[in-house]
Design an enzyme around this catalytic site. Structure first.
Site, PDB file in Angstrom:
ATOM      1  N   GLN A 107     -14.068 105.855  38.192  1.00 11.84           N
ATOM      2  CA  GLN A 107     -13.342 105.191  37.117  1.00 11.84           C
ATOM      3  C   GLN A 107     -13.971 103.833  36.834  1.00 11.84           C
ATOM      4  O   GLN A 107     -14.072 102.985  37.733  1.00 11.84           O
ATOM      5  CB  GLN A 107     -11.864 105.001  37.457  1.00 11.84           C
ATOM      6  CG  GLN A 107     -11.085 104.489  36.238  1.00 11.84           C
ATOM      7  CD  GLN A 107      -9.725 103.952  36.571  1.00 11.84           C
ATOM      8  OE1 GLN A 107      -9.607 102.940  37.254  1.00 11.84           O
ATOM      9  NE2 GLN A 107      -8.686 104.625  36.092  1.00 11.84           N
ATOM     10  N   TYR A 188      -5.798  96.573  31.023  1.00 11.58           N
ATOM     11  CA  TYR A 188      -7.158  96.063  31.201  1.00 11.58           C
ATOM     12  C   TYR A 188      -7.897  96.038  29.857  1.00 11.58           C
ATOM     13  O   TYR A 188      -7.293  96.252  28.808  1.00 11.58           O
ATOM     14  CB  TYR A 188      -7.872  96.860  32.281  1.00 11.58           C
ATOM     15  CG  TYR A 188      -7.151  96.735  33.614  1.00 11.58           C
ATOM     16  CD1 TYR A 188      -6.883  95.476  34.160  1.00 11.58           C
ATOM     17  CD2 TYR A 188      -6.681  97.852  34.290  1.00 11.58           C
ATOM     18  CE1 TYR A 188      -6.191  95.342  35.356  1.00 11.58           C
ATOM     19  CE2 TYR A 188      -5.986  97.727  35.485  1.00 11.58           C
ATOM     20  CZ  TYR A 188      -5.745  96.470  36.015  1.00 11.58           C
ATOM     21  OH  TYR A 188      -5.047  96.335  37.188  1.00 11.58           O
ATOM     22  N   ARG A 235      -8.658 107.414  30.430  1.00 13.30           N
ATOM     23  CA  ARG A 235      -7.280 107.204  30.857  1.00 13.30           C
ATOM     24  C   ARG A 235      -6.583 106.231  29.913  1.00 13.30           C
ATOM     25  O   ARG A 235      -7.136 105.179  29.576  1.00 13.30           O
ATOM     26  CB  ARG A 235      -7.237 106.653  32.286  1.00 13.30           C
ATOM     27  CG  ARG A 235      -5.838 106.758  32.933  1.00 13.30           C
ATOM     28  CD  ARG A 235      -5.835 106.231  34.347  1.00 13.30           C
ATOM     29  NE  ARG A 235      -4.791 106.871  35.138  1.00 13.30           N
ATOM     30  CZ  ARG A 235      -4.069 106.265  36.068  1.00 13.30           C
ATOM     31  NH1 ARG A 235      -4.264 104.988  36.332  1.00 13.30           N
ATOM     32  NH2 ARG A 235      -3.157 106.919  36.750  1.00 13.30           N
ATOM     33  N   GLY A 321      -0.507 109.368  42.794  1.00 12.00           N
ATOM     34  CA  GLY A 321      -1.002 108.125  43.352  1.00 12.00           C
ATOM     35  C   GLY A 321      -0.535 107.895  44.771  1.00 12.00           C
ATOM     36  O   GLY A 321      -1.169 108.331  45.731  1.00 12.00           O
TER      37      GLY A 321
END
Length: 388
Positions: A107, A188, A235, A321
């Site tokens: 990622q 982000y 994502r 997760g």
């Protein structure tokens, strides 16, 4: 249910083809920041290789966020993919995962305005689509520090950042990864361009839904051109308020995003779900590739109850997760109906191998429960998912 129909139902334990890559099941390990890149130049270590290899029974592993350039770092001790020593170190990680029969995507995560100058080398400074700081603070070596006003990227900066992602994608393939996931979620840099409160530009990189998607599209396009669309994923997290993001009406933006990505044809879309299940279904219907879902669970995280989302067609693949963090053999535990280790929040970020590589797997001779155990009869743990 008619037994003939029942036999054709797809489950999370069935294999799936990901643009030519066979995944052994439809259970993915979600990307989770662990802040343990203690190798030279922020590279992964032997413990990193052990951590991911332990979890190689996932159909797909997506790594923790990896900065594509030195300026993309937002947290202490997060790894990069922009130097030869980092590539060499990641090659040991991918080799360990492949030796265990797993598949692993890197990622790429540029944190943008989420970070602090003290975390960056050589006088670099956090950047963003606009000079709008996030509210809140970030952890640094000297404790929490408030977010700063980011440097607004100009045209040359933007194209350099796009190329940084493409170069990191090429490095990922040189390091033996099966592909790359572009991190466009969780507040982000890519998400900052998508959101109207962090992108207040009035040029062709902002101003309306279509223009705010341009940076995300260009990054995915550049990565796909560098390594192939069949090795490229994205994502997203529409409406998620992480990183001081505010998207009051995300649907038009993400419709535009998927429309403009159609000619690129990335292999998968990885959705961090909002409370709007209807938007989830709409995006699933609009996207032509494999649809990976990190499902939203009120007051908690994804668990065995969500396995039915593959069976009813809501998702092709489910990502987990915290449950994967604490259970290295999660697909087996989900099939058997548990039991589940509970994750230790105190060891999520940084530290040694405690809470990293020491979570136990089930004994090989543990008695099986019925392999068809339904989610309603399985036991879930209570914890907050760690996402990057």
């Amino acid at each position: 249910m008619d037994k003939r129909l029942e036999a054709t139902v797809t489950t999370a334990f069935d294999p799936i083809d990901l643009a030519g890559i066979r995944l052994r099941n439809r259970i993915a390990m979600a990307p989770m920041t662990r802040s343990r890149a203690y190798g030279p130049g922020l590279s992964p270590t032997a413990s990193t290789a052990a951590y991911y290899a332990q979890r190689a029974s996932a159909g797909l592993i997506v790594t923790e966020g990896i900065q594509p350039s030195p300026g993309g770092q937002g947290y202490p001790d997060t790894p990069g993919l922009h130097s030869a020593e980092q590539v060499a170190a990641w090659r040991k990680v991918t080799g360990a995962v492949h030796a265990a029969g797993g598949r692993i995507f890197a990622q790429l995560m540029h944190t943008g305005r989420i970070g602090h100058p003290s975390l960056l080398p050589d006088g670099l400074y956090p950047v963003g689509p606009s000079a709008v700081p996030a509210q809140g603070s970030v952890y640094t070596a000297n404790g929490p520090k408030p977010f700063v006003v980011p440097h607004e990227l100009n045209e040359d900066d933007i194209w350099q950042t796009v190329e940084d992602h493409a170069a990191a994608a090429r490095n990922a393939m040189a390091a033996g990864f099966d592909g790359v996931e572009v991190h466009g979620a969780n507040g982000y840099l890519v998400h900052q361009f998508l959101a109207p409160n962090s992108n207040i530009r009035v040029d062709h990189w902002g101003g309306d839904d279509r223009r705010r998607t341009r940076f995300a599209v260009e990054v995915v396009r550049a990565v796909a051109a560098a390594i192939g669309p069949e090795r490229t994923g994205l994502r997203i997290s529409p409406g998620k308020a992480l990183g001081d993001i505010d998207e009051p009406d995300p649907a038009p933006t993400y419709r535009a995003l998927l429309r403009d990505l159609e000619p690129v044809g990335p292999a998968y879309l990885h959705l961090v779900e909002s409370p709007d299940r209807e938007l989830t279904r709409e995006l699933r219907d609009r996207f032509g590739g494999v649809f990976v879902l990190n499902p939203r669970v009120e007051g908690g995280h994804a668990g065995p109850e969500q396995l039915s989302l593959v069976e009813d067609g809501t998702a092709d693949v489910l990502s987990y997760g915290a449950l994967f963090l604490a259970n290295p053999d999660l697909p087996l535990r989900l099939r058997r109906g548990g039991p589940y280790n509970s994750p230790e929040r105190a060891t999520y970020y940084g530290g040694d191998d405690r809470g990293y590589t020491d979570y136990p797997a089930l004994p090989a001779d543990e008695p099986r429960t019925d392999a068809t155990t339904t989610p309603s009869t399985a036991t879930a743990i209570s914890a907050t998912e760690v996402t990057a």
